[in-house]
Design a protein around this motif. Structure first.
Motif, PDB file in Angstrom:
ATOM      1  N   MET A  39       0.819  -1.067   0.086  1.00 19.66           N
ATOM      2  CA  MET A  39       0.618  -0.028  -0.006  1.00 19.66           C
ATOM      3  C   MET A  39       1.286   0.996  -0.205  1.00 19.66           C
ATOM      4  N   ASP A  40       0.938   2.053  -0.793  1.00 21.91           N
ATOM      5  CA  ASP A  40       1.146   3.353  -1.156  1.00 21.91           C
ATOM      6  C   ASP A  40       0.808   4.740  -0.311  1.00 21.91           C
ATOM      7  N   THR A  41       1.601   5.082   0.890  1.00 23.07           N
ATOM      8  CA  THR A  41       0.495   6.159   1.624  1.00 23.07           C
ATOM      9  C   THR A  41       0.473   7.016   1.531  1.00 23.07           C
ATOM     10  N   ARG A  42       0.946   7.775  -0.312  1.00 25.87           N
ATOM     11  CA  ARG A  42       1.228   9.212  -0.351  1.00 25.87           C
ATOM     12  C   ARG A  42       0.429   9.127  -1.880  1.00 25.87           C
ATOM     13  N   PHE A  43       0.787   7.650  -2.355  1.00 28.70           N
ATOM     14  CA  PHE A  43      -0.711   8.633  -3.950  1.00 28.70           C
ATOM     15  C   PHE A  43      -1.819   7.287  -3.664  1.00 28.70           C
ATOM     16  N   CYS A  44      -2.487   7.498  -4.557  1.00 29.61           N
ATOM     17  CA  CYS A  44      -3.558   6.447  -5.121  1.00 29.61           C
ATOM     18  C   CYS A  44      -2.650   6.122  -5.853  1.00 29.61           C
ATOM     19  N   ARG A  45      -3.256   4.564  -6.606  1.00 31.20           N
ATOM     20  CA  ARG A  45      -2.526   3.507  -7.363  1.00 31.20           C
ATOM     21  C   ARG A  45      -2.396   3.885  -8.506  1.00 31.20           C
ATOM     22  N   SER A  46      -2.729   4.926  -9.966  1.00 31.41           N
ATOM     23  CA  SER A  46      -2.991   5.237 -10.570  1.00 31.41           C
ATOM     24  C   SER A  46      -1.590   6.169 -10.438  1.00 31.41           C
ATOM     25  N   HIS A  47      -1.838   7.122  -9.820  1.00 29.32           N
ATOM     26  CA  HIS A  47       0.122   7.886  -9.283  1.00 29.32           C
ATOM     27  C   HIS A  47       1.392   6.939  -8.671  1.00 29.32           C
ATOM     28  N   ALA A  48       0.846   6.477  -8.199  1.00 33.60           N
ATOM     29  CA  ALA A  48       1.750   5.007  -8.070  1.00 33.60           C
ATOM     30  C   ALA A  48       2.747   4.527  -8.892  1.00 33.60           C
ATOM     31  N   ASP A  49       1.881   3.509 -10.036  1.00 35.53           N
ATOM     32  CA  ASP A  49       2.281   2.850 -10.233  1.00 35.53           C
ATOM     33  C   ASP A  49       2.728   4.102 -11.547  1.00 35.53           C
ATOM     34  N   HIS A  50       1.978   5.300 -11.688  1.00 33.25           N
ATOM     35  CA  HIS A  50       3.004   6.284 -13.135  1.00 33.25           C
ATOM     36  C   HIS A  50       4.388   6.441 -12.059  1.00 33.25           C
ATOM     37  N   TYR A  51       4.474   6.706 -11.155  1.00 31.76           N
ATOM     38  CA  TYR A  51       6.119   7.182 -10.491  1.00 31.76           C
ATOM     39  C   TYR A  51       6.350   6.107 -10.496  1.00 31.76           C
ATOM     40  N   ALA A  52       6.293   4.776 -10.104  1.00 31.87           N
ATOM     41  CA  ALA A  52       7.166   3.444 -10.547  1.00 31.87           C
ATOM     42  C   ALA A  52       7.225   3.613 -11.890  1.00 31.87           C
ATOM     43  N   ARG A  53       7.370   4.165 -13.060  1.00 31.18           N
ATOM     44  CA  ARG A  53       6.957   4.186 -14.354  1.00 31.18           C
ATOM     45  C   ARG A  53       8.478   4.996 -14.522  1.00 31.18           C
ATOM     46  N   HIS A  54       7.864   6.379 -14.108  1.00 31.93           N
ATOM     47  CA  HIS A  54       7.770   7.391 -14.589  1.00 31.93           C
ATOM     48  C   HIS A  54       9.433   8.185 -13.986  1.00 31.93           C
ATOM     49  N   GLY A  55       9.447   7.871 -12.603  1.00 30.84           N
ATOM     50  CA  GLY A  55      10.338   8.481 -11.142  1.00 30.84           C
ATOM     51  C   GLY A  55       9.643   9.946 -10.738  1.00 30.84           C
ATOM     52  N   SER A  56       8.898  10.007 -11.383  1.00 31.49           N
ATOM     53  CA  SER A  56       7.492  11.447 -10.836  1.00 31.49           C
ATOM     54  C   SER A  56       6.420  10.600 -10.910  1.00 31.49           C
ATOM     55  N   PRO A  57       5.144  11.137  -9.956  1.00 34.15           N
ATOM     56  CA  PRO A  57       3.610  10.251  -9.563  1.00 34.15           C
ATOM     57  C   PRO A  57       3.237  11.558 -10.471  1.00 34.15           C
ATOM     58  N   TYR A  58       3.164  12.382 -11.885  1.00 32.65           N
ATOM     59  CA  TYR A  58       2.774  13.496 -12.056  1.00 32.65           C
ATOM     60  C   TYR A  58       3.334  13.943 -13.376  1.00 32.65           C
ATOM     61  N   LYS A  59       4.717  14.109 -13.661  1.00 26.73           N
ATOM     62  CA  LYS A  59       5.121  14.044 -15.062  1.00 26.73           C
ATOM     63  C   LYS A  59       5.645  12.671 -15.628  1.00 26.73           C
ATOM     64  N   ALA A  60       5.328  12.658 -16.993  1.00 29.84           N
ATOM     65  CA  ALA A  60       5.849  11.356 -17.976  1.00 29.84           C
ATOM     66  C   ALA A  60       6.939  11.248 -18.318  1.00 29.84           C
ATOM     67  N   SER A  61       7.303  10.354 -18.482  1.00 34.71           N
ATOM     68  CA  SER A  61       8.633  10.700 -19.458  1.00 34.71           C
ATOM     69  C   SER A  61       8.846  11.084 -20.794  1.00 34.71           C
ATOM     70  N   TYR A  62       9.842  10.824 -20.872  1.00 35.06           N
ATOM     71  CA  TYR A  62      10.026  11.738 -21.946  1.00 35.06           C
ATOM     72  C   TYR A  62       9.737  11.094 -23.475  1.00 35.06           C
ATOM     73  N   GLY A  63       8.999  11.216 -24.498  1.00 32.29           N
ATOM     74  CA  GLY A  63       8.998  10.114 -25.650  1.00 32.29           C
ATOM     75  C   GLY A  63      10.249  10.534 -26.733  1.00 32.29           C
ATOM     76  N   ALA A  64      10.512   9.508 -27.055  1.00 34.47           N
ATOM     77  CA  ALA A  64      11.603   9.100 -28.279  1.00 34.47           C
ATOM     78  C   ALA A  64      12.165  10.310 -29.567  1.00 34.47           C
ATOM     79  N   ARG A  65      11.061  11.050 -29.755  1.00 34.44           N
ATOM     80  CA  ARG A  65      11.314  12.092 -30.604  1.00 34.44           C
ATOM     81  C   ARG A  65      11.425  12.980 -29.790  1.00 34.44           C
ATOM     82  N   GLU A  66      11.132  13.477 -28.462  1.00 34.71           N
ATOM     83  CA  GLU A  66      11.889  14.586 -27.731  1.00 34.71           C
ATOM     84  C   GLU A  66      13.397  14.249 -27.758  1.00 34.71           C
TER      85      GLU A  66
END
Length: 189
Positions: free
Chosen positions: A1-28
């Motif tokens: 259980m994550d005590t700071r974020f909901c499930r979707s933001h916790a998953d986003h945080y695990a994948r991208h390193g930030s609960p809010y900002k997405a990873s940079y795309g290949a073109r970027e």
């Protein structure tokens, strides 16, 4: 259980390193990778560049035995990170490309007006770039139409990316510290 974020933001945080900002795309990020690699090749005789490349080469050599991607289940995040470095070694990835990935992450974050400034985000972004360089295991059995193929790709997420990013940051820290202002600047699109 994550005590700071909901499930979707916790998953986003695990994948991208930030609960809010997405990873940079290949073109970027691709122009930054190309500029960083060009800068590294132009400055390969510099002491700090050579040091960073040597430290990454040491990471690759010290990673231990190669582990197939379908045999990673049950391993700790540290062991999975070492397996990722070993996959890079087996794929014969040039250490300069790995250093260029870190520099590209540095450059794109410094150019982004709404960047996530935490060190963890930068580590995860660079680790994702490196993880993709030799990501999977591919096997083929048999001949012709009846051939069986297996393609397995480990997921780039969680503590594995943090361990890879921390190791990469330590390998490149002197280079960035001494040449941050000399890195190429890309004009915004």
């Amino acid at each position: 259980m994550d005590t700071r974020f909901c499930r979707s933001h916790a998953d986003h945080y695990a994948r991208h390193g930030s609960p809010y900002k997405a990873s940079y795309g290949a073109r970027e990020i691709q122009p930054y990778r190309a500029a960083a690699l060009g800068w590294l090749e132009a400055n390969q005789s510099d002491t700090y560049v050579a040091n960073a490349v040597d430290r990454v080469a040491t990471l690759l050599r010290a990673a231990g035995p190669h582990v197939e991607a379908f045999r990673l289940r049950g391993l700790s995040p540290e062991e999975r990170a070492k397996a990722a470095w070993a996959r890079l070694r087996k794929a014969d990835i040039d250490p300069r490309r790995v250093v260029a990935a870190w520099l590209a992450a540095e450059m794109i974050i410094s150019d982004d007006p709404q960047a996530e400034r935490k060190a963890e985000f930068k580590q995860v972004q660079a680790a994702k770039l490196v993880h993709r360089m030799a990501s999977g295991t591919h096997k083929r059995w048999g001949e012709g139409v009846t051939a069986t193929e297996l393609h397995v790709y480990p997921r780039p997420r969680g503590r594995v990316l943090r361990h890879m990013g921390e190791a990469l940051e330590r390998a490149c820290e002197l280079l960035v510290e001494h040449h941050r202002s000399a890195l190429p600047k890309l004009s915004p699109d």
